[in-house]
Scaffold this active site. Sequence first.
Site, PDB file in Angstrom:
ATOM      1  N   ARG A   4     -32.802  49.653  26.664  1.00 45.38           N
ATOM      2  CA  ARG A   4     -32.949  50.022  25.252  1.00 45.38           C
ATOM      3  C   ARG A   4     -33.550  51.428  25.193  1.00 45.38           C
ATOM      4  O   ARG A   4     -34.685  51.635  25.605  1.00 45.38           O
ATOM      5  CB  ARG A   4     -33.834  49.005  24.534  1.00 45.38           C
ATOM      6  CG  ARG A   4     -33.241  47.594  24.500  1.00 45.38           C
ATOM      7  CD  ARG A   4     -34.175  46.626  23.769  1.00 45.38           C
ATOM      8  NE  ARG A   4     -33.536  45.351  23.500  1.00 45.38           N
ATOM      9  CZ  ARG A   4     -33.796  44.212  24.149  1.00 45.38           C
ATOM     10  NH1 ARG A   4     -34.681  44.206  25.132  1.00 45.38           N
ATOM     11  NH2 ARG A   4     -33.175  43.093  23.815  1.00 45.38           N
ATOM     12  N   ARG A  50     -27.816  51.450  26.778  1.00 44.75           N
ATOM     13  CA  ARG A  50     -27.344  51.278  25.406  1.00 44.75           C
ATOM     14  C   ARG A  50     -27.711  52.511  24.585  1.00 44.75           C
ATOM     15  O   ARG A  50     -28.855  52.975  24.627  1.00 44.75           O
ATOM     16  CB  ARG A  50     -27.977  50.030  24.768  1.00 44.75           C
ATOM     17  CG  ARG A  50     -27.391  49.702  23.394  1.00 44.75           C
ATOM     18  CD  ARG A  50     -28.026  48.461  22.796  1.00 44.75           C
ATOM     19  NE  ARG A  50     -29.418  48.689  22.435  1.00 44.75           N
ATOM     20  CZ  ARG A  50     -30.232  47.747  21.958  1.00 44.75           C
ATOM     21  NH1 ARG A  50     -29.783  46.500  21.827  1.00 44.75           N
ATOM     22  NH2 ARG A  50     -31.475  48.016  21.645  1.00 44.75           N
ATOM     23  N   GLU A 105     -22.314  41.615  18.902  1.00 45.10           N
ATOM     24  CA  GLU A 105     -23.469  41.106  18.160  1.00 45.10           C
ATOM     25  C   GLU A 105     -23.193  41.002  16.663  1.00 45.10           C
ATOM     26  O   GLU A 105     -24.048  40.555  15.903  1.00 45.10           O
ATOM     27  CB  GLU A 105     -24.690  41.996  18.406  1.00 45.10           C
ATOM     28  CG  GLU A 105     -24.446  43.464  18.138  1.00 45.10           C
ATOM     29  CD  GLU A 105     -25.586  44.342  18.615  1.00 45.10           C
ATOM     30  OE1 GLU A 105     -26.695  43.820  18.837  1.00 45.10           O
ATOM     31  OE2 GLU A 105     -25.369  45.559  18.761  1.00 45.10           O
ATOM     32  N   ASN A 121     -29.215  37.756  20.025  1.00 47.04           N
ATOM     33  CA  ASN A 121     -30.246  37.850  18.986  1.00 47.04           C
ATOM     34  C   ASN A 121     -29.620  38.228  17.645  1.00 47.04           C
ATOM     35  O   ASN A 121     -29.741  37.517  16.648  1.00 47.04           O
ATOM     36  CB  ASN A 121     -31.308  38.888  19.366  1.00 47.04           C
ATOM     37  CG  ASN A 121     -31.916  38.624  20.728  1.00 47.04           C
ATOM     38  OD1 ASN A 121     -31.885  37.509  21.232  1.00 47.04           O
ATOM     39  ND2 ASN A 121     -32.466  39.653  21.339  1.00 47.04           N
ATOM     40  N   ASP A 122     -28.970  39.384  17.613  1.00 43.55           N
ATOM     41  CA  ASP A 122     -28.368  39.832  16.361  1.00 43.55           C
ATOM     42  C   ASP A 122     -27.147  38.995  15.997  1.00 43.55           C
ATOM     43  O   ASP A 122     -26.861  38.781  14.816  1.00 43.55           O
ATOM     44  CB  ASP A 122     -27.971  41.308  16.448  1.00 43.55           C
ATOM     45  CG  ASP A 122     -29.156  42.233  16.174  1.00 43.55           C
ATOM     46  OD1 ASP A 122     -30.211  41.726  15.737  1.00 43.55           O
ATOM     47  OD2 ASP A 122     -29.030  43.447  16.392  1.00 43.55           O
ATOM     48  N   ARG A 125     -34.293  37.694  11.419  1.00 42.24           N
ATOM     49  CA  ARG A 125     -35.245  37.081  12.343  1.00 42.24           C
ATOM     50  C   ARG A 125     -36.633  37.699  12.255  1.00 42.24           C
ATOM     51  O   ARG A 125     -37.595  37.157  12.782  1.00 42.24           O
ATOM     52  CB  ARG A 125     -34.719  37.173  13.779  1.00 42.24           C
ATOM     53  CG  ARG A 125     -34.378  38.567  14.261  1.00 42.24           C
ATOM     54  CD  ARG A 125     -33.504  38.484  15.514  1.00 42.24           C
ATOM     55  NE  ARG A 125     -32.983  39.775  15.924  1.00 42.24           N
ATOM     56  CZ  ARG A 125     -33.508  40.505  16.883  1.00 42.24           C
ATOM     57  NH1 ARG A 125     -34.576  40.086  17.525  1.00 42.24           N
ATOM     58  NH2 ARG A 125     -32.983  41.667  17.215  1.00 42.24           N
TER      59      ARG A 125
END
Length: 590
Positions: free
Chosen positions: A311, A347, A449, A472-473, A483
Amino acid sequence: MKTERTRTKGERIFDGVVGAPGIAIGPAHVSEAGALQVPEYEIAADSMAAEIKRFEAALERSQNQLSKLKTKSLALPDATAEELGYLLDAHLLMLTGSRLVRGVKETITNKRINAEAAVQMAISEVARGFESLPDAYMAARADDVREVGARLIRNLTDTPFQAFAHLPPGTIIVAEELSPADAALIDPEIVAGFATVLGGKEGHTAIMARSFGLPAIFGVAGLLGGVKSGETVIVDGAAGRIIVDPRPETLKDYGSRQRTLERERRQLGRLIDLPAETSDGVTVRLQANLELPREVDSALSVGAEGVGLLRTEFMFMNRDTPPGEDEQYESLAALIAAMGGRPITIRTLDVGGEKLAYSLGEHLGDPVNPALGLRAIRLSLKHVKLFEAQLAAILRAGAHGPVRILLPMIAGSGEIRQSREILTRVIKRLKRRGVPIADPIPPLGVMIEVPGAALAADALAAHVDFFAIGTNDLTMYTLAIDRADEQVAHLYNPLHPGVLRLIQFATQAGMRARIPVSVCGEMAGDPRYTALLLGLGMRELSMAAPSLPRVKQRIRQIDMTAATMRAEIIMSQADSGRIAALLDDFNGLA
C-alpha cells in the site's frame, strides 16, 4: 461499543470491540488528557474583535466535532448510546453560552491576551471549582472540563494528532479516535497496543493494527474519563477488554497469558522453513501485505515469499505536499532491496474513503461520499501528473528487483486502457532520458474490489496480467456497508452468499484466462476462511505478516479434495448463517 463493566478495589474494566488480537500490558498515554502547552501573548486593542472571532470559529469547529461523535454513537446498544450521549451533551453544553465560554471571552477582553491562553486560564478556573466540590461525581467533572478545553486549544492552534514520539517502550495509546494516518505514526517498538472510543474491527486502522501485530480495541465508551496517563493498563485484544489499574492477581493472570501466547508464537515459528502445502500436496503461495516500510523485517521473519500488496499511501500521509517522482523511487528502491529479490506487488495510490492524506487535499476536494467519490484509480486518471510520477517511480525501482503494478478500484476495461496508455507514455519518456527501468516491463494487474469488476472479470482478464481480490472493499460495496461507520459495521459479513459468489466468479474468470489470482483482503489472513478460499481455487494469499504463520499452519492441515467438496456445498447455500455453520464444522469449530 460497550461501557465500563466493573469497578473493584481500584481496578476498572471496560469492554469494546475486538480490533486486533493479543495482550499488552503497560503505562497509558491518553491523547486527550493533560494540559496543553500554549503560547501567551498580548493582543492589540484594535485586534480584540478578530481574536474573539477566532475563538468563536474554534468553538464552532469543536461543536461540529462533538455533534459528529454523537451521531456516530446512535448506532450503539441503547444503554451505551445513552451513556455516551449524556457525556457528549455535557461537553456540548460547555461550548454553548456556558461559564467556560463567557470566561474565555472576558479574559480575552479584560487581559488582552490570545484565545489559547484565555482558554487555558478558564479551564483551570472552572476545573478547580469542580474539584473543590464535596460530591465525588461532580468533582470528577473537572476531567470533562479539561477534555473540552483541550479540544478548543487543538482547534485554535490547528494542532493535528501528534506523533507518538518520546514515549516509554510498552506504552498503551488511549485516544478518542485514530485515523489510518495517525496509526501510521505508531512505532511498534514503542507502542504495545491501543484502545479508542470510536472505530470498528473492519476499518483501515484496525487492519493496520493487525499488520503491526498490536493488540487493539475500539468502541470503548467512557474510556477517556476512566484512565489517566501513566496508569497501568492491560489491553486484551482477543476479548475486546481494557483493564485499568489492575489488581496484582489480574496482572499475574495476564502475564501468564502473555507467556502462553509467546510460546505459541515460537511453536508457529518452526513452520517458517516448511512449505505452505496441504496434506495432499497442493502448494499455496503466501505473501505479506505491507502498510509501511518498517514491516519488511516482520514479513521476512515469518517466511513471506514476497509482498502481495504494498500500500503506497504511506508516502502521501502526514505531510503537506505529495512526494515527487524521485522521493517515491528512493522509498520503493529501498523496499525492493530489503526484500532481497522476492517479488513486490505495488498498488498505485488508493486515497479516499477513510484513507485520507491531507497532502492531496487540493486534489480530493470535499466529496459528499468519499467511499464512492474521487478515489483510487479515479483520482489517478483525473490527476495524471500524480499518476505519471508514481508509475515512473515504480518503473525505475523495478530495475532493482521484480515488481508488479496493481491498479485499485477498477470498475471497467476503459480504466485499464487509459492506465496502459499512460504507462506506455511514461516508459517512452524514461527510455528517451536513458533512465534504467524494469526489464521486462512489470506485469499490470487490477484489484477486484468493486462488484462491477467481479461481474465483468471475464472481460477484464483479457486486458491484464493478474487479479488481486480485495475482499475488504468488495464486501463493503456488495453489501452497501461502510466498514468505517460504527452504525452499520456490524452488518459487514464476508460470508454473505453474494460476496462469495463474486469471489468465485472472479477466481474462475482468472483461471479460464490463465492469469494468477490472489486474495489480499482480510479474509486471506484469517485461518477460518483458508479452507474455503482454497476450495474455491485460490492458490495465492497475501496478508498482514503476523497472520501468516497461523494461515500456513491451517493450510498444512487441509485436505484439498475435502476442502473443494465443502466449498461446493457452501456455494449452493443461500443463507450466510448456514454458510458459517458449514465452514466452522469443516474447521472443527462446531
